[in-house]
Design a protein around this motif. Structure first.
Motif, PDB file in Angstrom:
ATOM      1  N   PRO A   7       0.830  -1.213   0.000  1.00 13.56           N
ATOM      2  CA  PRO A   7       0.000   0.000   0.000  1.00 13.56           C
ATOM      3  C   PRO A   7       0.862   1.260   0.000  1.00 13.56           C
ATOM      4  O   PRO A   7       1.918   1.294   0.617  1.00 13.56           O
ATOM      5  CB  PRO A   7      -0.787  -0.110   1.311  1.00 13.56           C
ATOM      6  CG  PRO A   7      -0.737  -1.536   1.692  1.00 13.56           C
ATOM      7  CD  PRO A   7       0.528  -2.098   1.119  1.00 13.56           C
ATOM      8  N   ARG A   8       0.403   2.273  -0.712  1.00 11.85           N
ATOM      9  CA  ARG A   8       1.140   3.534  -0.788  1.00 11.85           C
ATOM     10  C   ARG A   8       0.576   4.548   0.197  1.00 11.85           C
ATOM     11  O   ARG A   8       1.086   5.641   0.335  1.00 11.85           O
ATOM     12  CB  ARG A   8       1.064   4.092  -2.217  1.00 11.85           C
ATOM     13  CG  ARG A   8       1.764   3.188  -3.224  1.00 11.85           C
ATOM     14  CD  ARG A   8       1.228   3.421  -4.619  1.00 11.85           C
ATOM     15  NE  ARG A   8       1.737   2.453  -5.569  1.00 11.85           N
ATOM     16  CZ  ARG A   8       1.158   1.279  -5.805  1.00 11.85           C
ATOM     17  NH1 ARG A   8       0.063   0.914  -5.162  1.00 11.85           N
ATOM     18  NH2 ARG A   8       1.668   0.446  -6.690  1.00 11.85           N
ATOM     19  N   VAL A   9      -0.541   4.168   0.835  1.00 14.24           N
ATOM     20  CA  VAL A   9      -1.137   5.024   1.858  1.00 14.24           C
ATOM     21  C   VAL A   9      -1.438   4.147   3.066  1.00 14.24           C
ATOM     22  O   VAL A   9      -2.205   3.190   2.968  1.00 14.24           O
ATOM     23  CB  VAL A   9      -2.448   5.674   1.357  1.00 14.24           C
ATOM     24  CG1 VAL A   9      -3.048   6.563   2.427  1.00 14.24           C
ATOM     25  CG2 VAL A   9      -2.206   6.477   0.081  1.00 14.24           C
ATOM     26  N   GLY A  10      -0.815   4.443   4.195  1.00 12.63           N
ATOM     27  CA  GLY A  10      -1.087   3.686   5.419  1.00 12.63           C
ATOM     28  C   GLY A  10      -2.243   4.319   6.175  1.00 12.63           C
ATOM     29  O   GLY A  10      -2.442   5.532   6.108  1.00 12.63           O
ATOM     30  N   ILE A  11      -3.021   3.495   6.893  1.00 10.28           N
ATOM     31  CA  ILE A  11      -4.161   4.016   7.646  1.00 10.28           C
ATOM     32  C   ILE A  11      -4.152   3.421   9.049  1.00 10.28           C
ATOM     33  O   ILE A  11      -3.970   2.217   9.214  1.00 10.28           O
ATOM     34  CB  ILE A  11      -5.494   3.583   6.982  1.00 10.28           C
ATOM     35  CG1 ILE A  11      -5.722   4.331   5.668  1.00 10.28           C
ATOM     36  CG2 ILE A  11      -6.667   3.814   7.895  1.00 10.28           C
ATOM     37  CD1 ILE A  11      -6.316   5.699   5.842  1.00 10.28           C
ATOM     38  N   SER A  12      -4.355   4.265  10.058  1.00  2.00           N
ATOM     39  CA  SER A  12      -4.630   3.729  11.397  1.00  2.00           C
ATOM     40  C   SER A  12      -5.728   4.592  11.999  1.00  2.00           C
ATOM     41  O   SER A  12      -5.813   5.799  11.731  1.00  2.00           O
ATOM     42  CB  SER A  12      -3.368   3.769  12.251  1.00  2.00           C
ATOM     43  OG  SER A  12      -3.023   5.101  12.511  1.00  2.00           O
ATOM     44  N   THR A  13      -6.607   3.953  12.766  1.00  2.00           N
ATOM     45  CA  THR A  13      -7.744   4.682  13.321  1.00  2.00           C
ATOM     46  C   THR A  13      -7.882   4.380  14.807  1.00  2.00           C
ATOM     47  O   THR A  13      -7.835   3.225  15.202  1.00  2.00           O
ATOM     48  CB  THR A  13      -9.058   4.247  12.630  1.00  2.00           C
ATOM     49  OG1 THR A  13      -8.864   4.320  11.225  1.00  2.00           O
ATOM     50  CG2 THR A  13     -10.211   5.155  12.994  1.00  2.00           C
ATOM     51  N   MET A  20      -3.761   9.079   8.033  1.00  2.00           N
ATOM     52  CA  MET A  20      -3.395   8.579   6.692  1.00  2.00           C
ATOM     53  C   MET A  20      -1.946   8.970   6.433  1.00  2.00           C
ATOM     54  O   MET A  20      -1.599  10.150   6.555  1.00  2.00           O
ATOM     55  CB  MET A  20      -4.242   9.247   5.608  1.00  2.00           C
ATOM     56  CG  MET A  20      -5.661   8.759   5.551  1.00  2.00           C
ATOM     57  SD  MET A  20      -6.395   9.099   3.929  1.00  2.00           S
ATOM     58  CE  MET A  20      -6.142  10.827   3.784  1.00  2.00           C
ATOM     59  N   THR A  21      -1.147   8.008   6.040  1.00  2.00           N
ATOM     60  CA  THR A  21       0.283   8.268   5.854  1.00  2.00           C
ATOM     61  C   THR A  21       0.698   7.967   4.422  1.00  2.00           C
ATOM     62  O   THR A  21       0.543   6.838   3.947  1.00  2.00           O
ATOM     63  CB  THR A  21       1.108   7.382   6.826  1.00  2.00           C
ATOM     64  OG1 THR A  21       0.621   7.585   8.162  1.00  2.00           O
ATOM     65  CG2 THR A  21       2.586   7.741   6.762  1.00  2.00           C
ATOM     66  N   LEU A  22       1.206   8.981   3.720  1.00  2.00           N
ATOM     67  CA  LEU A  22       1.769   8.738   2.386  1.00  2.00           C
ATOM     68  C   LEU A  22       3.009   7.869   2.598  1.00  2.00           C
ATOM     69  O   LEU A  22       3.900   8.235   3.367  1.00  2.00           O
ATOM     70  CB  LEU A  22       2.160  10.048   1.697  1.00  2.00           C
ATOM     71  CG  LEU A  22       1.063  11.118   1.568  1.00  2.00           C
ATOM     72  CD1 LEU A  22       1.602  12.337   0.826  1.00  2.00           C
ATOM     73  CD2 LEU A  22      -0.165  10.556   0.866  1.00  2.00           C
ATOM     74  N   VAL A  55      -9.375  13.636  10.434  1.00  2.00           N
ATOM     75  CA  VAL A  55      -8.329  12.897   9.705  1.00  2.00           C
ATOM     76  C   VAL A  55      -7.016  13.686   9.784  1.00  2.00           C
ATOM     77  O   VAL A  55      -7.019  14.921   9.700  1.00  2.00           O
ATOM     78  CB  VAL A  55      -8.739  12.695   8.224  1.00  2.00           C
ATOM     79  CG1 VAL A  55      -7.591  12.115   7.404  1.00  2.00           C
ATOM     80  CG2 VAL A  55      -9.963  11.788   8.134  1.00  2.00           C
ATOM     81  N   VAL A  56      -5.929  12.956   9.974  1.00  2.00           N
ATOM     82  CA  VAL A  56      -4.587  13.547   9.886  1.00  2.00           C
ATOM     83  C   VAL A  56      -3.931  12.993   8.627  1.00  2.00           C
ATOM     84  O   VAL A  56      -3.974  11.784   8.380  1.00  2.00           O
ATOM     85  CB  VAL A  56      -3.719  13.174  11.120  1.00  2.00           C
ATOM     86  CG1 VAL A  56      -2.280  13.658  10.931  1.00  2.00           C
ATOM     87  CG2 VAL A  56      -4.319  13.752  12.398  1.00  2.00           C
ATOM     88  N   LEU A  57      -3.337  13.877   7.822  1.00  2.00           N
ATOM     89  CA  LEU A  57      -2.592  13.445   6.631  1.00  2.00           C
ATOM     90  C   LEU A  57      -1.120  13.749   6.868  1.00  2.00           C
ATOM     91  O   LEU A  57      -0.738  14.905   7.072  1.00  2.00           O
ATOM     92  CB  LEU A  57      -3.092  14.205   5.397  1.00  2.00           C
ATOM     93  CG  LEU A  57      -2.351  13.909   4.083  1.00  2.00           C
ATOM     94  CD1 LEU A  57      -2.494  12.440   3.677  1.00  2.00           C
ATOM     95  CD2 LEU A  57      -2.848  14.813   2.965  1.00  2.00           C
ATOM     96  N   GLN A  58      -0.299  12.701   6.880  1.00  2.00           N
ATOM     97  CA  GLN A  58       1.138  12.867   7.127  1.00  2.00           C
ATOM     98  C   GLN A  58       1.911  12.007   6.128  1.00  2.00           C
ATOM     99  O   GLN A  58       1.312  11.384   5.256  1.00  2.00           O
ATOM    100  CB  GLN A  58       1.462  12.460   8.571  1.00  2.00           C
ATOM    101  CG  GLN A  58       1.136  11.001   8.854  1.00  2.00           C
ATOM    102  CD  GLN A  58       1.360  10.598  10.310  1.00  2.00           C
ATOM    103  OE1 GLN A  58       1.346  11.424  11.205  1.00  2.00           O
ATOM    104  NE2 GLN A  58       1.566   9.305  10.538  1.00  2.00           N
TER     105      GLN A  58
END
Ligand code: CO8
Length: 256
Positions: A7-13, A20-22, A55-58
């Motif tokens: 995956p190119r985008v990681g997700i944790s909730t 969301m992590t690039l 949502v956090v985008l990092q």
């Protein structure tokens, strides 16, 4: 080297916050079609998930994002470009119904800067550098930069950046209104999470109404985005842009 099929985008909730992590650091998180498709798919899912309020985008690696994937774009014909929705990643992020915090560090360039511009709060590490270097490729922004940057920093600084590729430090970007807060590089992720958790304590209905109301502070945005999209696609007919992309891919030219 990392396997590109991962995956190119990681997700944790957790606790109402989705992070969301690039995760394409070997290419400085350049926005390949595969990455933006994943970003979109995750955003659609998070928009519908009632347990998620913020949502956090990092991003992983040394830089937040070096912009559109120039290697991807360099093989595209004009016909393909006119059929390509370059602002596909922004369609979901730009109209995402819940608050989004961008937590950015290192280079925040081109399409990467446009991602930050789409977010509601921009938390910057003290090493962050913001620029729209598309002009150094003989191109222009294609994911909202000509629309959201002037709204954030005003027309005159925006045009200075867009026409020269001028870089802003985190502090300059904060003074200009592109950055909400600056934190130290090692505190970026923890501070972004803490801010998101603080906001996520509020009722979801309030957060979405607040966001929808603020989005309406920019009437005419959709019309501007459509004009920009077709103007960016037109660059694919122009030899200087095609040559500059080839030069980048072949590492032929020192670029600023
Ligand atoms: N696209 C593809 N690959 C990239 C990109 C990119 N934008 N940026 C860096 N890379 C790759 C390099 O080719 C290199 O790959 P490899 O290791 O295989 O040789 C690797 O990432 C590391 O890069 P560098 O060796 O160049 O790292 P440096 O630390 O020397 O330099 C810079 C870092 C200054 C960020 C430099 O890489 C650079 O200038 N990159 C290009 C920045 C740029 O011009 N961005 C704008 C692109 S155009 C754009 O964003 C338009 C948006 C349109 C809509 C977007 C829709 C998705």
């Amino acid at each position: 080297m990392r396997n590109e099929t991962q995956p190119r985008v990681g997700i944790s909730t957790q606790s109402g916050v989705a992070v969301m992590t690039l995760a394409r650091p070997q290419n400085l998180n350049a926005l390949s079609r595969a990455l933006t498709d994943e970003l979109d798919a995750n955003l659609l899912r998070l928009a519908a998930d009632e347990t998620v309020r913020v949502v956090v985008l990092q991003a992983d690696g040394k830089h937040f994002c070096a912009g559109a994937d120039i290697a991807d774009m360099s093989t595209m014909t004009y016909d393909e470009a006119t059929r390509t929705d370059f602002i596909g990643c922004s369609r979901e992020l730009g109209r995402f119904p819940k608050p989004v915090i961008a937590a950015v560090h290192g280079m925040v360039l081109g399409g990467g800067c446009e991602l930050a511009e789409m977010c509601d709060i921009v938390l910057a590490a003290d090493d962050a550098v913001f620029a729209h270097p598309e002009v150094t490729l003989n191109a222009m922004p294609g994911a909202g930069g000509t629309q959201r940057l002037p709204r954030a920093v005003g027309r005159h600084l925006a045009m200075d950046m867009l026409l020269t590729g001028r870089r802003l430090s985190a502090e300059e970007a904060r003074q200009a209104g592109l950055v909400s807060r600056i934190v130290s590089r090692d505190q970026l992720r923890s501070q972004a999470l803490a801010l998101a958790e603080e906001i996520a304590q509020r009722p979801l209905g309030l957060l979405t109404r607040m966001k929808q109301s603020v989005l309406r502070a920019h009437p005419g945005l959709d019309e501007g985005l459509a004009f920009e999209a077709s103007s960016f696609q037109a660059c694919f007919q122009e030899e200087p842009f095609l040559q500059a992309m080839q030069a980048f891919v072949k590492k032929q030219e020192a670029r600023r």
